[in-house]
Design a protein around this motif. Structure first.
Motif, PDB file in Angstrom:
ATOM      1  N   SER A 192       4.287   7.346   0.943  1.00 14.17           N
ATOM      2  CA  SER A 192       4.759   6.924   2.210  1.00 14.17           C
ATOM      3  C   SER A 192       3.996   5.332   1.946  1.00 14.17           C
ATOM      4  O   SER A 192       3.379   5.384   1.184  1.00 14.17           O
ATOM      5  CB  SER A 192       4.573   7.624   3.223  1.00 14.17           C
ATOM      6  OG  SER A 192       2.752   7.578   3.754  1.00 14.17           O
ATOM      7  N   GLY A 193       5.095   4.510   2.129  1.00 14.59           N
ATOM      8  CA  GLY A 193       4.428   3.306   3.259  1.00 14.59           C
ATOM      9  C   GLY A 193       5.807   2.376   3.134  1.00 14.59           C
ATOM     10  O   GLY A 193       6.590   2.679   3.491  1.00 14.59           O
ATOM     11  N   ASN A 194       4.700   1.090   3.211  1.00 17.53           N
ATOM     12  CA  ASN A 194       6.074  -0.208   3.754  1.00 17.53           C
ATOM     13  C   ASN A 194       7.031  -0.299   2.675  1.00 17.53           C
ATOM     14  O   ASN A 194       6.106  -0.012   1.198  1.00 17.53           O
ATOM     15  CB  ASN A 194       5.476  -0.607   4.380  1.00 17.53           C
ATOM     16  CG  ASN A 194       6.407  -2.047   4.559  1.00 17.53           C
ATOM     17  OD1 ASN A 194       7.560  -1.813   3.979  1.00 17.53           O
ATOM     18  ND2 ASN A 194       6.141  -3.004   4.924  1.00 17.53           N
ATOM     19  N   SER A 195       8.515   0.596   2.730  1.00 18.33           N
ATOM     20  CA  SER A 195       8.463   0.186   2.077  1.00 18.33           C
ATOM     21  C   SER A 195       8.970  -1.477   1.083  1.00 18.33           C
ATOM     22  O   SER A 195       9.513  -1.574  -0.212  1.00 18.33           O
ATOM     23  CB  SER A 195      10.036   0.948   1.932  1.00 18.33           C
ATOM     24  OG  SER A 195      11.568  -0.151   1.958  1.00 18.33           O
ATOM     25  N   ASN A 196       9.130  -2.338   1.608  1.00 20.93           N
ATOM     26  CA  ASN A 196       9.153  -3.818   1.154  1.00 20.93           C
ATOM     27  C   ASN A 196      10.106  -4.311   0.649  1.00 20.93           C
ATOM     28  O   ASN A 196      10.000  -5.041   0.042  1.00 20.93           O
ATOM     29  CB  ASN A 196       7.532  -4.092   0.638  1.00 20.93           C
ATOM     30  CG  ASN A 196       7.635  -5.579   0.389  1.00 20.93           C
ATOM     31  OD1 ASN A 196       7.505  -6.333   1.197  1.00 20.93           O
ATOM     32  ND2 ASN A 196       7.294  -6.031  -1.070  1.00 20.93           N
ATOM     33  N   CYS A 197      11.581  -3.347   1.159  1.00 23.54           N
ATOM     34  CA  CYS A 197      12.877  -3.706   0.359  1.00 23.54           C
ATOM     35  C   CYS A 197      13.514  -4.357   1.296  1.00 23.54           C
ATOM     36  O   CYS A 197      13.722  -4.629   2.638  1.00 23.54           O
ATOM     37  CB  CYS A 197      13.414  -2.515  -0.331  1.00 23.54           C
ATOM     38  SG  CYS A 197      12.348  -1.236  -1.015  1.00 23.54           S
ATOM     39  N   VAL A 199      -1.072  -1.149  -4.545  1.00 29.31           N
ATOM     40  CA  VAL A 199      -2.268  -0.046  -3.420  1.00 29.31           C
ATOM     41  C   VAL A 199      -1.847   1.939  -3.231  1.00 29.31           C
ATOM     42  O   VAL A 199      -0.878   1.388  -2.461  1.00 29.31           O
ATOM     43  CB  VAL A 199      -3.505  -0.860  -3.187  1.00 29.31           C
ATOM     44  CG1 VAL A 199      -4.733   0.336  -3.157  1.00 29.31           C
ATOM     45  CG2 VAL A 199      -3.679  -2.259  -3.641  1.00 29.31           C
ATOM     46  N   TRP A 200      -2.273   1.770  -4.876  1.00 34.02           N
ATOM     47  CA  TRP A 200      -2.012   3.367  -4.439  1.00 34.02           C
ATOM     48  C   TRP A 200      -3.673   4.363  -3.884  1.00 34.02           C
ATOM     49  O   TRP A 200      -4.406   4.444  -4.595  1.00 34.02           O
ATOM     50  CB  TRP A 200      -1.991   4.564  -6.109  1.00 34.02           C
ATOM     51  CG  TRP A 200       0.290   3.969  -5.843  1.00 34.02           C
ATOM     52  CD1 TRP A 200       0.627   4.727  -6.514  1.00 34.02           C
ATOM     53  CD2 TRP A 200       0.321   3.246  -7.204  1.00 34.02           C
ATOM     54  NE1 TRP A 200       2.432   4.544  -6.350  1.00 34.02           N
ATOM     55  CE2 TRP A 200       1.514   3.305  -7.121  1.00 34.02           C
ATOM     56  CE3 TRP A 200      -0.602   1.921  -8.097  1.00 34.02           C
ATOM     57  CZ2 TRP A 200       2.693   1.952  -8.100  1.00 34.02           C
ATOM     58  CZ3 TRP A 200       0.255   0.598  -8.582  1.00 34.02           C
ATOM     59  CH2 TRP A 200       1.538   1.612  -9.007  1.00 34.02           C
ATOM     60  N   VAL A 201      -3.026   4.879  -2.426  1.00 35.92           N
ATOM     61  CA  VAL A 201      -4.782   5.232  -1.469  1.00 35.92           C
ATOM     62  C   VAL A 201      -3.940   7.129  -1.796  1.00 35.92           C
ATOM     63  O   VAL A 201      -3.454   7.485  -0.985  1.00 35.92           O
ATOM     64  CB  VAL A 201      -4.783   4.688  -0.544  1.00 35.92           C
ATOM     65  CG1 VAL A 201      -5.924   5.196   0.054  1.00 35.92           C
ATOM     66  CG2 VAL A 201      -4.884   2.826  -1.161  1.00 35.92           C
ATOM     67  N   ALA A 202      -4.943   7.197  -2.259  1.00 41.35           N
ATOM     68  CA  ALA A 202      -4.851   9.180  -1.972  1.00 41.35           C
ATOM     69  C   ALA A 202      -5.956   9.802  -0.577  1.00 41.35           C
ATOM     70  O   ALA A 202      -6.959   8.838  -0.255  1.00 41.35           O
ATOM     71  CB  ALA A 202      -5.739   9.977  -3.221  1.00 41.35           C
ATOM     72  N   GLN A 218      -8.107   5.442  -5.701  1.00 35.22           N
ATOM     73  CA  GLN A 218      -7.009   4.477  -5.266  1.00 35.22           C
ATOM     74  C   GLN A 218      -6.861   4.150  -7.146  1.00 35.22           C
ATOM     75  O   GLN A 218      -7.904   3.632  -7.604  1.00 35.22           O
ATOM     76  CB  GLN A 218      -7.476   3.574  -4.111  1.00 35.22           C
ATOM     77  CG  GLN A 218      -8.385   2.756  -4.689  1.00 35.22           C
ATOM     78  CD  GLN A 218      -8.856   1.953  -3.538  1.00 35.22           C
ATOM     79  OE1 GLN A 218      -8.699   2.075  -2.149  1.00 35.22           O
ATOM     80  NE2 GLN A 218      -8.688   0.798  -3.966  1.00 35.22           N
ATOM     81  N   GLN A 219      -5.660   3.051  -6.914  1.00 32.71           N
ATOM     82  CA  GLN A 219      -5.688   2.442  -8.159  1.00 32.71           C
ATOM     83  C   GLN A 219      -4.730   1.445  -7.591  1.00 32.71           C
ATOM     84  O   GLN A 219      -3.568   1.210  -6.691  1.00 32.71           O
ATOM     85  CB  GLN A 219      -4.321   3.019  -8.886  1.00 32.71           C
ATOM     86  CG  GLN A 219      -5.158   4.817  -8.714  1.00 32.71           C
ATOM     87  CD  GLN A 219      -5.038   4.937 -10.542  1.00 32.71           C
ATOM     88  OE1 GLN A 219      -5.042   3.946 -11.517  1.00 32.71           O
ATOM     89  NE2 GLN A 219      -5.071   5.684 -11.734  1.00 32.71           N
ATOM     90  N   VAL A 256       1.208  -0.983   0.351  1.00 31.20           N
ATOM     91  CA  VAL A 256       0.146   0.113   0.268  1.00 31.20           C
ATOM     92  C   VAL A 256       1.101   1.632  -0.193  1.00 31.20           C
ATOM     93  O   VAL A 256       2.344   1.643   0.627  1.00 31.20           O
ATOM     94  CB  VAL A 256      -0.635   0.242   1.115  1.00 31.20           C
ATOM     95  CG1 VAL A 256      -1.780   1.638   1.196  1.00 31.20           C
ATOM     96  CG2 VAL A 256      -1.862  -1.837   0.764  1.00 31.20           C
ATOM     97  N   ILE A 257       0.674   2.444  -0.939  1.00 27.79           N
ATOM     98  CA  ILE A 257       0.966   3.283  -1.007  1.00 27.79           C
ATOM     99  C   ILE A 257       0.513   4.285  -0.663  1.00 27.79           C
ATOM    100  O   ILE A 257      -0.484   4.677  -1.487  1.00 27.79           O
ATOM    101  CB  ILE A 257       2.264   3.693  -2.865  1.00 27.79           C
ATOM    102  CG1 ILE A 257       2.685   2.336  -2.479  1.00 27.79           C
ATOM    103  CG2 ILE A 257       2.590   5.312  -2.481  1.00 27.79           C
ATOM    104  CD1 ILE A 257       3.481   2.539  -4.155  1.00 27.79           C
ATOM    105  N   ASP A 258       0.314   5.572   0.370  1.00 33.73           N
ATOM    106  CA  ASP A 258      -0.336   6.169   0.852  1.00 33.73           C
ATOM    107  C   ASP A 258       0.028   7.507   0.218  1.00 33.73           C
ATOM    108  O   ASP A 258       1.485   7.868  -0.144  1.00 33.73           O
ATOM    109  CB  ASP A 258      -0.520   6.525   2.171  1.00 33.73           C
ATOM    110  CG  ASP A 258      -1.427   5.220   2.979  1.00 33.73           C
ATOM    111  OD1 ASP A 258      -1.835   4.546   2.102  1.00 33.73           O
ATOM    112  OD2 ASP A 258       0.133   4.901   3.592  1.00 33.73           O
TER     113      ASP A 258
END
Length: 133
Positions: A41-46, A67-70, A98-99, A28-30
């Protein structure tokens, strides 16, 4: 007949809403947009060192859902240019809120994709990136 109509409308509505839901496994990308200043921002998952401290970078594996959430309902799109890591040119068309997209499965580990998040009402995009794990 009227009850069948209501039932079919209910099923269609639930199917539409389920396409917007996301699971615990989704990345999830906020997206926060305020007066056309966009932050991501979001959990980079890297894994260690992959995003090198870049807060607008995420890592994804082949087949992952992102998921991009505005923070608002203003329409936005994702512009990867000619080289998108997402299936079916997902994100190419502006949507409100969102997308949700799937990462292609034919990418190489370490591939990096810069892209723009563009809100229809704004002149300047944000420019985060995705790295394939």
């Amino acid at each position: 007949k009227y009850s069948n109509f209501i039932y079919l409308n209910l099923v269609a509505t639930l199917m539409t809403l389920s396409s917007y839901a996301f699971s615990a496994n989704d990345i999830v990308i906020d997206i926060h947009e305020e007066q056309c200043v966009v932050t991501v921002s979001g959990n980079s998952n890297c894994d260690a060192g992959q995003c090198a401290g870049d807060s607008q970078c995420v890592c994804a594996s082949k087949g992952d859902h992102i998921v991009w959430v505005a923070n608002n309902e203003d329409p936005f799109d994702l512009d990867f240019g000619a080289d998108s890591p997402l299936k079916e040119n997902c994100g190419k068309h502006a949507k409100a809120g969102q997308q949700k997209c799937v990462v292609k499965t034919d990418l190489a580990s370490g591939d990096e994709f810069a892209y723009d998040i563009r809100f229809e009402k704004c002149d300047q995009p944000a420019d985060p990136r995705i790295i394939i794990k």
